[in-house]
Design a protein around this motif. Sequence first.
Motif, PDB file in Angstrom:
ATOM      1  N   ARG A 109     112.223  74.538  29.451  1.00 11.80           N
ATOM      2  CA  ARG A 109     113.504  74.689  30.149  1.00 11.80           C
ATOM      3  C   ARG A 109     114.691  74.767  29.196  1.00 11.80           C
ATOM      4  O   ARG A 109     115.764  75.230  29.575  1.00 11.80           O
ATOM      5  CB  ARG A 109     113.727  73.522  31.112  1.00 11.80           C
ATOM      6  N   LEU A 110     114.506  74.313  27.972  1.00  8.98           N
ATOM      7  CA  LEU A 110     115.601  74.354  27.004  1.00  8.98           C
ATOM      8  C   LEU A 110     115.970  75.803  26.696  1.00  8.98           C
ATOM      9  O   LEU A 110     115.101  76.676  26.685  1.00  8.98           O
ATOM     10  CB  LEU A 110     115.198  73.648  25.708  1.00  8.98           C
ATOM     11  N   PRO A 111     117.224  76.057  26.436  1.00  5.38           N
ATOM     12  CA  PRO A 111     117.611  77.407  26.002  1.00  5.38           C
ATOM     13  C   PRO A 111     116.821  77.793  24.751  1.00  5.38           C
ATOM     14  O   PRO A 111     116.515  76.949  23.909  1.00  5.38           O
ATOM     15  CB  PRO A 111     119.106  77.262  25.687  1.00  5.38           C
ATOM     16  N   GLU A 112     116.479  79.042  24.658  1.00  2.25           N
ATOM     17  CA  GLU A 112     115.574  79.504  23.614  1.00  2.25           C
ATOM     18  C   GLU A 112     116.016  79.124  22.207  1.00  2.25           C
ATOM     19  O   GLU A 112     115.202  78.687  21.398  1.00  2.25           O
ATOM     20  CB  GLU A 112     115.398  81.021  23.705  1.00  2.25           C
ATOM     21  N   LEU A 116     113.412  76.843  20.171  1.00  2.82           N
ATOM     22  CA  LEU A 116     112.768  77.316  18.952  1.00  2.82           C
ATOM     23  C   LEU A 116     112.963  76.351  17.797  1.00  2.82           C
ATOM     24  O   LEU A 116     112.041  76.083  17.038  1.00  2.82           O
ATOM     25  CB  LEU A 116     113.310  78.687  18.573  1.00  2.82           C
ATOM     26  N   VAL A 117     114.164  75.826  17.663  1.00  2.95           N
ATOM     27  CA  VAL A 117     114.429  74.867  16.591  1.00  2.95           C
ATOM     28  C   VAL A 117     113.597  73.602  16.805  1.00  2.95           C
ATOM     29  O   VAL A 117     112.971  73.091  15.877  1.00  2.95           O
ATOM     30  CB  VAL A 117     115.937  74.536  16.496  1.00  2.95           C
ATOM     31  N   LEU A 118     113.557  73.107  18.034  1.00  2.00           N
ATOM     32  CA  LEU A 118     112.777  71.913  18.344  1.00  2.00           C
ATOM     33  C   LEU A 118     111.296  72.136  18.052  1.00  2.00           C
ATOM     34  O   LEU A 118     110.643  71.305  17.408  1.00  2.00           O
ATOM     35  CB  LEU A 118     112.970  71.519  19.816  1.00  2.00           C
ATOM     36  N   LEU A 119     110.748  73.259  18.502  1.00  2.00           N
ATOM     37  CA  LEU A 119     109.332  73.554  18.250  1.00  2.00           C
ATOM     38  C   LEU A 119     109.040  73.700  16.762  1.00  2.00           C
ATOM     39  O   LEU A 119     108.061  73.160  16.252  1.00  2.00           O
ATOM     40  CB  LEU A 119     108.918  74.831  18.983  1.00  2.00           C
ATOM     41  N   ALA A 120     109.892  74.423  16.066  1.00  2.00           N
ATOM     42  CA  ALA A 120     109.657  74.672  14.644  1.00  2.00           C
ATOM     43  C   ALA A 120     109.722  73.375  13.833  1.00  2.00           C
ATOM     44  O   ALA A 120     108.888  73.141  12.954  1.00  2.00           O
ATOM     45  CB  ALA A 120     110.663  75.689  14.110  1.00  2.00           C
ATOM     46  N   ARG A 121     110.700  72.512  14.146  1.00  2.00           N
ATOM     47  CA  ARG A 121     110.853  71.262  13.383  1.00  2.00           C
ATOM     48  C   ARG A 121     109.872  70.186  13.840  1.00  2.00           C
ATOM     49  O   ARG A 121     109.150  69.617  13.033  1.00  2.00           O
ATOM     50  CB  ARG A 121     112.285  70.717  13.525  1.00  2.00           C
ATOM     51  N   ASP A 122     109.857  69.884  15.129  1.00  2.00           N
ATOM     52  CA  ASP A 122     109.102  68.726  15.608  1.00  2.00           C
ATOM     53  C   ASP A 122     107.642  69.017  15.913  1.00  2.00           C
ATOM     54  O   ASP A 122     106.810  68.124  15.811  1.00  2.00           O
ATOM     55  CB  ASP A 122     109.767  68.143  16.858  1.00  2.00           C
ATOM     56  N   ILE A 123     107.308  70.217  16.280  1.00  2.00           N
ATOM     57  CA  ILE A 123     105.921  70.532  16.615  1.00  2.00           C
ATOM     58  C   ILE A 123     105.215  71.204  15.430  1.00  2.00           C
ATOM     59  O   ILE A 123     104.122  70.812  15.047  1.00  2.00           O
ATOM     60  CB  ILE A 123     105.828  71.447  17.865  1.00  2.00           C
ATOM     61  N   SER A 127     110.515  72.617   7.646  1.00  2.95           N
ATOM     62  CA  SER A 127     111.722  71.934   7.170  1.00  2.95           C
ATOM     63  C   SER A 127     112.953  72.601   7.780  1.00  2.95           C
ATOM     64  O   SER A 127     112.881  73.732   8.282  1.00  2.95           O
ATOM     65  CB  SER A 127     111.799  72.003   5.641  1.00  2.95           C
ATOM     66  N   GLY A 128     114.070  71.919   7.704  1.00  8.40           N
ATOM     67  CA  GLY A 128     115.310  72.481   8.233  1.00  8.40           C
ATOM     68  C   GLY A 128     115.682  73.791   7.564  1.00  8.40           C
ATOM     69  O   GLY A 128     116.119  74.738   8.219  1.00  8.40           O
ATOM     70  N   SER A 129     115.486  73.860   6.261  1.00 12.57           N
ATOM     71  CA  SER A 129     115.829  75.100   5.549  1.00 12.57           C
ATOM     72  C   SER A 129     114.876  76.236   5.916  1.00 12.57           C
ATOM     73  O   SER A 129     115.285  77.393   5.999  1.00 12.57           O
ATOM     74  CB  SER A 129     115.840  74.872   4.035  1.00 12.57           C
ATOM     75  N   GLU A 130     113.599  75.906   6.170  1.00 12.14           N
ATOM     76  CA  GLU A 130     112.649  76.940   6.588  1.00 12.14           C
ATOM     77  C   GLU A 130     112.998  77.476   7.969  1.00 12.14           C
ATOM     78  O   GLU A 130     112.923  78.677   8.210  1.00 12.14           O
ATOM     79  CB  GLU A 130     111.224  76.379   6.597  1.00 12.14           C
ATOM     80  N   VAL A 142     120.860  74.326  12.358  1.00 10.15           N
ATOM     81  CA  VAL A 142     119.537  73.802  12.715  1.00 10.15           C
ATOM     82  C   VAL A 142     119.657  72.327  13.085  1.00 10.15           C
ATOM     83  O   VAL A 142     119.120  71.885  14.102  1.00 10.15           O
ATOM     84  CB  VAL A 142     118.518  73.991  11.563  1.00 10.15           C
ATOM     85  N   LYS A 143     120.377  71.554  12.272  1.00  7.76           N
ATOM     86  CA  LYS A 143     120.535  70.119  12.542  1.00  7.76           C
ATOM     87  C   LYS A 143     121.230  69.879  13.877  1.00  7.76           C
ATOM     88  O   LYS A 143     120.812  69.028  14.657  1.00  7.76           O
ATOM     89  CB  LYS A 143     121.343  69.457  11.422  1.00  7.76           C
ATOM     90  N   ILE A 144     122.267  70.632  14.134  1.00  8.77           N
ATOM     91  CA  ILE A 144     123.024  70.467  15.384  1.00  8.77           C
ATOM     92  C   ILE A 144     122.156  70.847  16.576  1.00  8.77           C
ATOM     93  O   ILE A 144     122.077  70.113  17.567  1.00  8.77           O
ATOM     94  CB  ILE A 144     124.312  71.316  15.347  1.00  8.77           C
ATOM     95  N   ARG A 145     121.488  71.986  16.498  1.00  6.29           N
ATOM     96  CA  ARG A 145     120.639  72.422  17.608  1.00  6.29           C
ATOM     97  C   ARG A 145     119.479  71.458  17.842  1.00  6.29           C
ATOM     98  O   ARG A 145     119.120  71.168  18.987  1.00  6.29           O
ATOM     99  CB  ARG A 145     120.100  73.832  17.360  1.00  6.29           C
ATOM    100  N   LEU A 146     118.896  70.946  16.763  1.00  5.50           N
ATOM    101  CA  LEU A 146     117.791  69.999  16.906  1.00  5.50           C
ATOM    102  C   LEU A 146     118.272  68.721  17.589  1.00  5.50           C
ATOM    103  O   LEU A 146     117.623  68.223  18.512  1.00  5.50           O
ATOM    104  CB  LEU A 146     117.185  69.682  15.540  1.00  5.50           C
ATOM    105  N   HIS A 147     119.404  68.211  17.163  1.00  4.79           N
ATOM    106  CA  HIS A 147     119.951  66.996  17.780  1.00  4.79           C
ATOM    107  C   HIS A 147     120.246  67.217  19.263  1.00  4.79           C
ATOM    108  O   HIS A 147     119.869  66.408  20.116  1.00  4.79           O
ATOM    109  CB  HIS A 147     121.226  66.565  17.051  1.00  4.79           C
TER     110      HIS A 147
END
Length: 166
Positions: A109-112, A116-123, A127-130, A142-147
């Motif tokens: 349900r999250l905006p894409e 994407l940032v959540l999936l790439a970082r947490d799943i 890394s944030g730079s990647e 990336v940090k803002i969107r992840l938070h």
Amino acid sequence: MLAVARRILHNEEDARDAVQDAFLSAFRALGSFRAGSRLSTWLHRITVNASLMRIRRAASRPEEPIEDFLPSFLDDGHRASPGDAWGERADRLLERKEACEGVRRAIDRLPESYRLVLLARDIEGLSGSEVAEALGISTNAVKIRLHRARQALRELLDARVREVEP
């Protein structure tokens, strides 16, 4: 590789295309593969990048504003509805298969751009730079969107947990 692409793209045809792109990229970059590295890790990373690039190019689905999912705050900075602390019941609930599916649906349900940032970082564990490089955004974005994605996910899951409690 297909499972990773499916998790990111949510479309079987797109996932298969991303895997094909990943194999082509891997073939082209075979000379840069370090023998001391694990092939599976290298292919996983290539698949994630191919999936993210496919999304970047497509920009296919309209986004809902993240504000719809974030908690609301009072003028003094406290949360308007603090919600109950998640206790043992939530832990047991999340262990069940249907709860896991609920988490997946909440993430979907999250905006894409946030999903994407959540999936790439947490799943996927990038890394944030990647993530920044793959999505063509700054590391700070990336940090803002992840938070914000984590906050929104918490709100979505909190509503679900309250529905299930007796």
